[in-house]
Scaffold this active site. Structure first.
Site, PDB file in Angstrom:
ATOM      1  N   GLU A  28       0.926  -1.383  -0.481  1.00 33.10           N
ATOM      2  CA  GLU A  28      -0.261   0.007   0.001  1.00 33.10           C
ATOM      3  C   GLU A  28       1.196   1.319  -0.011  1.00 33.10           C
ATOM      4  O   GLU A  28       2.234   1.239   0.526  1.00 33.10           O
ATOM      5  CB  GLU A  28      -1.032  -0.139   1.291  1.00 33.10           C
TER       6      GLU A  28
ATOM      7  N   CYS B 132      -5.117  -3.517   2.701  1.00 35.84           N
ATOM      8  CA  CYS B 132      -5.144  -3.235   4.320  1.00 35.84           C
ATOM      9  C   CYS B 132      -6.488  -2.712   5.203  1.00 35.84           C
ATOM     10  O   CYS B 132      -6.261  -4.272   5.294  1.00 35.84           O
ATOM     11  CB  CYS B 132      -4.039  -1.067   4.467  1.00 35.84           C
TER      12      CYS B 132
ATOM     13  N   LYS C 225      -9.384   1.064  -2.228  1.00 36.79           N
ATOM     14  CA  LYS C 225      -9.551   0.781  -1.613  1.00 36.79           C
ATOM     15  C   LYS C 225     -10.876   1.436  -0.644  1.00 36.79           C
ATOM     16  O   LYS C 225     -11.668   1.933  -0.457  1.00 36.79           O
ATOM     17  CB  LYS C 225      -8.364   1.148  -0.741  1.00 36.79           C
TER      18      LYS C 225
END
Length: 288
Positions: free
Chosen positions: A43, A156, A115
């Site tokens: 990330e 994440c 995300k």
């Protein structure tokens, strides 16, 4: 094809996108030299920048982004799949997206993923994060059907939402990906167990390239990039927070075998939820 070599690149991205792009290219080349056909970076490969003004100056649109451009070039030159775990991209509405890119061996962009889940938390010792103040969340799960595997995308904090990975497994994903920049505090507590759980729950490989160490903007990330097999075994790990490359041979037939042994995806049933109040006996039938 059921077998390929995967690489998870552990980085310590700073605030300078150009310098990070050079390190990104060096490490992708090294992974390819070691036989990796699929290479994943963490990330925020492009830069980790906490300051709002510096962040605005550091990032640009997808067509001008140096990390995406380098990934397209390298994938074609090296004949590999390059998965940029994520980098910040300036959207057409002026907001930022935390966006992953996957480029194929011909340099073509195969998929992007924004995300979904924003890291808005208050941790111990005064550590607080509000990712939603800087980034616009995505709203779609992505699975890429590749010649080497069917690949599911996450980034994440998405790791804490098992329904995302279950949807991808039900769509046939045999490899789940979790590029990350986990904080040291949360990483020490939960990183290994969550990654292993997602692999076990879904009978899938998990590849998780991580940021590690003390970054220029003062952030500290956990490192420990992992590759986990569908039985939940860690088959490769960077057991530290320094820049590194971890590699493992991925056999997608192992995912099929795990589903035969534990057919939980097939055995799942719909159900309703009910909350039952335990009313004290002395109050039953009492006048209101």
């Amino acid at each position: 094809m059921t077998m390929f070599k995967a690489a998870a690149i552990q980085m310590r991205s700073g605030t300078d996108v150009g310098r990070n792009a050079m390190e990104f290219e060096r490490m992708v080349r090294e992974a390819a030299d070691q036989g990796a056909r699929y290479v994943q970076t963490p990330e925020m490969t492009g830069a980790i920048v906490r300051d709002r003004e510096a962040r605005a100056a550091a990032f640009t649109t997808e067509d001008r982004d140096p990390i995406a451009g380098a990934a397209a070039r390298l994938s074609a030159e090296l004949g590999i799949f390059v998965h940029v775990g994520s980098t910040a991209i300036l959207r057409s509405d002026g907001k930022l997206a935390n966006r992953a890119f996957l480029f194929g061996p011909d340099g073509r962009l195969i998929a992007t993923y924004d995300k979904i889940h924003m890291f808005d938390v208050d941790l111990d010792k005064g550590e607080s994060w509000r990712e939603s103040s800087a980034y616009e969340p995505g709203d779609r799960s992505v699975v890429a059907d590749l010649p080497i595997a069917r690949l599911g995308f996450a980034i994440c904090y998405d790791l804490r939402f098992p329904q995302l990975f279950r949807a991808q497994a039900l769509a046939g994903a045999s490899v789940l990906t979790v590029p990350a920049a986990f904080t040291r505090q949360t990483g020490e507590a939960h990183w290994h167990v969550l990654l292993r759980a997602r692999a076990i729950e879904n009978g899938a490989w998990v590849v998780a390239a991580a940021q590690g160490g003390l970054h220029e903007d003062g952030r500290e990330t956990y490192g420990h990039s992992l590759i986990v097999d569908p039985w939940g075994r860690i088959v490769a790990e960077a057991d530290h927070d320094e820049p590194a490359i971890v590699l493992a041979d991925i056999d997608t037939e192992a995912s099929t075998a795990a589903h035969r042994k534990i057919p939980n995806l097939k055995n799942a049933r719909d159900f309703t939820s009910e909350v039952i109040a335990d009313e004290p006996a002395g109050l039953r039938g009492a006048a209101s």
